[in-house]
Every structure is written in C-alpha cells, then in structure tokens.
Design an enzyme around this catalytic site. Structure first.
Site, mmCIF file in Angstrom:
data_model
loop_
_atom_site.group_PDB
_atom_site.id
_atom_site.type_symbol
_atom_site.label_atom_id
_atom_site.label_comp_id
_atom_site.label_asym_id
_atom_site.label_seq_id
_atom_site.Cartn_x
_atom_site.Cartn_y
_atom_site.Cartn_z
ATOM 1 N N ASN A 42 -17.450 -32.394 7.747
ATOM 2 C CA ASN A 42 -18.299 -32.398 8.943
ATOM 3 C C ASN A 42 -17.850 -33.521 9.871
ATOM 4 O OD1 ASN A 42 -19.347 -34.131 6.911
ATOM 5 N ND2 ASN A 42 -21.358 -34.167 7.861
ATOM 6 N N ILE A 43 -17.948 -33.245 11.160
ATOM 7 C CA ILE A 43 -17.505 -34.204 12.175
ATOM 8 C C ILE A 43 -18.633 -34.333 13.198
ATOM 9 C CG2 ILE A 43 -15.717 -34.740 13.883
ATOM 10 C CD1 ILE A 43 -13.933 -32.625 12.334
ATOM 11 N N GLU A 44 -19.316 -35.475 13.149
ATOM 12 C CA GLU A 44 -20.467 -35.663 14.042
ATOM 13 C C GLU A 44 -20.039 -36.259 15.376
ATOM 14 O OE1 GLU A 44 -23.448 -37.759 11.723
ATOM 15 O OE2 GLU A 44 -23.830 -35.936 10.542
ATOM 16 N N CYS A 53 -19.754 -28.509 11.517
ATOM 17 C CA CYS A 53 -19.957 -28.491 10.067
ATOM 18 C C CYS A 53 -18.619 -28.381 9.332
ATOM 19 C CB CYS A 53 -20.818 -27.298 9.668
ATOM 20 S SG CYS A 53 -22.521 -27.392 10.210
ATOM 21 N N GLU A 55 -17.769 -26.404 6.883
ATOM 22 C CA GLU A 55 -17.323 -25.016 6.663
ATOM 23 C C GLU A 55 -16.572 -24.494 7.877
ATOM 24 O OE1 GLU A 55 -20.294 -26.384 6.310
ATOM 25 O OE2 GLU A 55 -21.640 -25.149 5.097
ATOM 26 N N CYS A 90 -25.282 -23.761 6.500
ATOM 27 C CA CYS A 90 -26.297 -23.519 7.532
ATOM 28 C C CYS A 90 -26.115 -22.115 8.122
ATOM 29 C CB CYS A 90 -26.206 -24.580 8.624
ATOM 30 S SG CYS A 90 -24.860 -24.313 9.790
ATOM 31 N N CYS A 93 -22.938 -21.500 10.278
ATOM 32 C CA CYS A 93 -21.722 -21.313 9.464
ATOM 33 C C CYS A 93 -21.723 -19.948 8.783
ATOM 34 C CB CYS A 93 -21.598 -22.431 8.435
ATOM 35 S SG CYS A 93 -21.165 -24.015 9.195
HETATM 36 N N1 THU Z 1 -23.574 -29.868 7.841
HETATM 37 C C1 THU Z 1 -22.437 -29.236 7.402
HETATM 38 O O1 THU Z 1 -21.341 -29.802 7.448
HETATM 39 N N2 THU Z 1 -22.557 -27.964 6.937
HETATM 40 C C2 THU Z 1 -23.705 -27.242 6.914
HETATM 41 O O2 THU Z 1 -23.687 -26.087 6.522
HETATM 42 C C3 THU Z 1 -24.966 -27.865 7.329
HETATM 43 C C4 THU Z 1 -24.889 -29.254 7.823
HETATM 44 C C5 THU Z 1 -23.459 -31.237 8.377
HETATM 45 C C6 THU Z 1 -23.722 -31.364 9.848
HETATM 46 C C7 THU Z 1 -24.173 -32.800 9.979
HETATM 47 O O3 THU Z 1 -23.031 -33.612 10.121
HETATM 48 C C8 THU Z 1 -24.811 -33.098 8.628
HETATM 49 O O4 THU Z 1 -24.412 -32.070 7.748
HETATM 50 C C9 THU Z 1 -26.333 -33.173 8.658
HETATM 51 O O5 THU Z 1 -26.863 -32.021 9.215
#
Ligand code: THU
Length: 135
Positions: A42-44, A53, A55, A90, A93
C-alpha cells in the site's frame, strides 16, 4: 506455485508499505498464468484520496507489463505490519480483480506463513459488475 510461497512473497512486499498516516501495512503477491509473481504494497498520500492498496499496486504492475491472466493473489496486512487476523481485500480492489479475473480467481489471506485461508473471487464479490455486462 504453492500458496505458502505466495504468502511469503506477500509478507516480503509488506515490508515496503508506505503508510505513515494509518500505520497499517499491507503486502500482496499476484501469480500470473505465465508463472510470474508481481508483488505490491500500500502507498499512502498526504491527500489521502490518492492512496493505493497493495492488491491494486500488484495488479497494476502486472497489467503495465503486459500480463492479463491471473491465477491467485496472497494478501497480508496489519497495524505496524503485524497481522492480527486474516486480511480481506477492500471493495475497490475486489472490483479491480473482477475486471481482470474470473470467479475462480483465488484470494489467499494470511496471518502468518503457516496460517492462511483461501476463497474465490466469486465468493468475495458475488453478482459482480464485470466487463461482459457492457457488451
Ligand atoms: N489497504 C490495502 O492496501 N488493501 C486493502 O484491501 C484495504 C486497505 C490499505 C490502504 C491504507 O493504506 C491502509 O490499508 C488503511 O486503510
């Protein structure tokens, strides 16, 4: 490739998670029909909305390199990189998976390399809106 190996690759990918805002780290490893593994984290973003996300990072990496057929994906995640439960992708994804993968696409979620379960995309996203609906 065995599920355990793919789970291991997802844990490796989780190390690269960029999640300074949530502190939640996620890793994914996607197996293509051609036998390659694409990993993602994941890359915020400070603006929150552009966050990607793990995935989708893995899927988009694969698509951008010409891969379009996928067998399964392993996903792991947890606060500070410590999974406390099975990690389920999520809705966004799952929808991206429905674009490229059939209902039999396998989603493996893990707590550790020895503790994982798998479910099909059809099970996780029943009655999905998929490309064939537009033809
Ligand atoms: N996140 C994912 O990488 N995959 C998901 O299916 C749900 C959420 C990440 C996004 C964010 O960086 C962190 O989880 C919290 O939501």
């Amino acid at each position: 490739m065995e599920n355990r190996e793919l789970v291991k690759a997802a844990f490796e990918a989780m190390k690269y998670a960029y999640s300074p805002y949530s502190g939640f780290k996620v890793g994914a490893a996607l197996l293509t029909k051609s036998g390659k593994v694409y990993s993602g984290c994941n890359i915020e973003n400070a603006a929150f909305g552009p966050t990607n996300c793990a995935e989708r990072t893995a899927i988009f990496k694969a698509i951008s390199e010409g891969e379009k057929e996928f067998v399964k994906i392993a996903v792991v995640g947890g606060k500070d990189g410590k999974p406390s439960d099975y990690f389920y992708p999520c809705g966004v994804c799952r929808q991206v998976m429905a674009e490229f993968c059939g209902g039999d696409f396998e989603i493996i979620t893990a707590i550790s390399e020895d503790d994982y379960v798998s479910e099909t995309l059809a099970g996780m996203l029943p009655r999905s809106f998929s490309p064939e609906k537009l033809v």
